[in-house]
Design an enzyme around this catalytic site. Structure first.
Site, PDB file in Angstrom:
ATOM      1  N   GLY A 186       0.796  -1.222   0.000  1.00  0.00           N
ATOM      2  CA  GLY A 186       0.000   0.000   0.000  1.00  0.00           C
ATOM      3  C   GLY A 186       0.827   1.271   0.000  1.00  0.00           C
TER       4      GLY A 186
ATOM      5  CG  ASN B  76       2.053   3.189  -5.662  1.00  0.00           C
ATOM      6  OD1 ASN B  76       2.498   4.203  -6.191  1.00  0.00           O
ATOM      7  ND2 ASN B  76       2.632   2.013  -5.782  1.00  0.00           N
TER       8      ASN B  76
ATOM      9  CG  ASN C 145      -2.960  -0.469 -13.079  1.00  0.00           C
ATOM     10  OD1 ASN C 145      -2.899  -0.779 -11.886  1.00  0.00           O
ATOM     11  ND2 ASN C 145      -2.219  -1.065 -14.001  1.00  0.00           N
TER      12      ASN C 145
ATOM     13  CG  HIS D  63       2.521  -1.769 -15.468  1.00  0.00           C
ATOM     14  ND1 HIS D  63       2.188  -3.034 -15.019  1.00  0.00           N
ATOM     15  CD2 HIS D  63       3.568  -1.927 -16.307  1.00  0.00           C
ATOM     16  CE1 HIS D  63       2.994  -3.917 -15.580  1.00  0.00           C
ATOM     17  NE2 HIS D  63       3.846  -3.278 -16.362  1.00  0.00           N
TER      18      HIS D  63
HETATM   19  C1  GAR Z   1       3.929  -1.267  -7.258  1.00  0.00           C
HETATM   20  O1  GAR Z   1       5.253  -1.332  -7.690  1.00  0.00           O
HETATM   21  C2  GAR Z   1       2.968  -1.238  -8.423  1.00  0.00           C
HETATM   22  O2  GAR Z   1       3.474  -0.532  -9.518  1.00  0.00           O
HETATM   23  C3  GAR Z   1       2.861  -2.713  -8.726  1.00  0.00           C
HETATM   24  O3  GAR Z   1       2.792  -3.336  -7.467  1.00  0.00           O
HETATM   25  C4  GAR Z   1       3.518  -2.541  -6.528  1.00  0.00           C
HETATM   26  C5  GAR Z   1       2.604  -2.271  -5.359  1.00  0.00           C
HETATM   27  O4  GAR Z   1       3.269  -1.570  -4.356  1.00  0.00           O
HETATM   28  N1  GAR Z   1       1.695  -2.991  -9.513  1.00  0.00           N
HETATM   29  C6  GAR Z   1       1.640  -3.923 -10.451  1.00  0.00           C
HETATM   30  O5  GAR Z   1       2.584  -4.644 -10.725  1.00  0.00           O
HETATM   31  C7  GAR Z   1       0.316  -4.032 -11.172  1.00  0.00           C
HETATM   32  N2  GAR Z   1       0.437  -4.864 -12.326  1.00  0.00           N
HETATM   33  P1  GAR Z   1       2.464  -0.914  -3.152  1.00  0.00           P
HETATM   34  O6  GAR Z   1       1.518  -1.986  -2.589  1.00  0.00           O
HETATM   35  O7  GAR Z   1       3.538  -0.573  -2.155  1.00  0.00           O
HETATM   36  O8  GAR Z   1       1.716   0.279  -3.665  1.00  0.00           O
END
Ligand code: GAR
Length: 204
Positions: free
Chosen positions: A14, A16, A111, A113
């Protein structure tokens, strides 16, 4: 423009979501988080939500492992609508979202990525870039369409790939940019000063 009413879907740490909440609390993003949902029981995103007194709950997405469909999708839409959400934010949500959710929030599912799309869609974008031998990597924030990581691009940021990078060090460098890119993209949406023309998001 009216304040964005965010519904956040996440599967992991989480960080982000944290960057978005921090921007809201700092007064640099005109939005409020209405609900946080996770498909992973006990995910750290729930702890982060609790620290900020955000409404957050586990959404059982069984029997599917890689998509949000069927009763779970219906429930997700129901919860988001009841919470007054107008913008769905995928923040490390590791499932494919399907047309029913997209239709419930037209052009309002976003989203992040961890790669410079259209290169390296799917999982572990940073590892794909490293294995490919890229000299730059990065992050993309985009509107979600019916494909996988294929919707119109709102913001992209690059980082260099270092000679001694591991997947972990590269991902950490990308995440620094993710935490700038997501609030920036949401600010563009909050401003209302953009239009989607085919694949292009024209800003300003
Ligand atoms: C992030 O790096 C995001 O870009 C990636 O998962 C991570 C989540 O981090 N998302 C994907 O790969 C989607 N296909 P977080 O839980 O610390 O935000």
């Amino acid at each position: 423009m009216a304040k964005l009413k965010l519904g956040i879907l996440g599967s992991g740490s989480g960080s982000n979501m944290q960057s978005i909440v921090d921007a809201i609390e700092a007064g640099t993003l005109d939005a409020e988080v209405k609900i946080v949902l996770t498909d992973v029981p006990g995910a750290k995103i729930l702890d982060r939500a609790a620290k900020h007194s955000l409404e957050a709950t586990y959404l059982d997405c069984a029997p599917w492992k890689t998509k949000l469909e069927g009763p779970a999708e219906d429930r997700c839409i129901e919860i988001m609508k009841a919470a007054g959400v107008d913008t769905v934010v995928l923040a490390g949500f590791m499932r494919i979202v399907k047309p029913k959710l997209l239709a419930a929030f037209p052009n309002r599912v976003i989203n992040i990525h961890p790669a410079i799309l259209p290169s390296f869609p799917g999982v572990h974008g940073w590892t794909q870039a490293l294995d490919y031998g890229c000299k730059v990597a990065g992050v993309t924030v985009h509107f979600v369409d019916a494909g996988t990581d294929s919707g119109p691009i709102i913001v992209q940021k690059t980082v260099p790939v270092m000679e001694d990078d591991t997947p972990e060090t590269l991902h950490a460098r990308i995440q620094v940019q993710e935490h700038i890119a997501y609030p920036e993209a949401l600010n563009i949406i909050a401003s209302g000063k953009y239009r989607i023309e085919g694949r292009r998001v024209r800003i300003g």
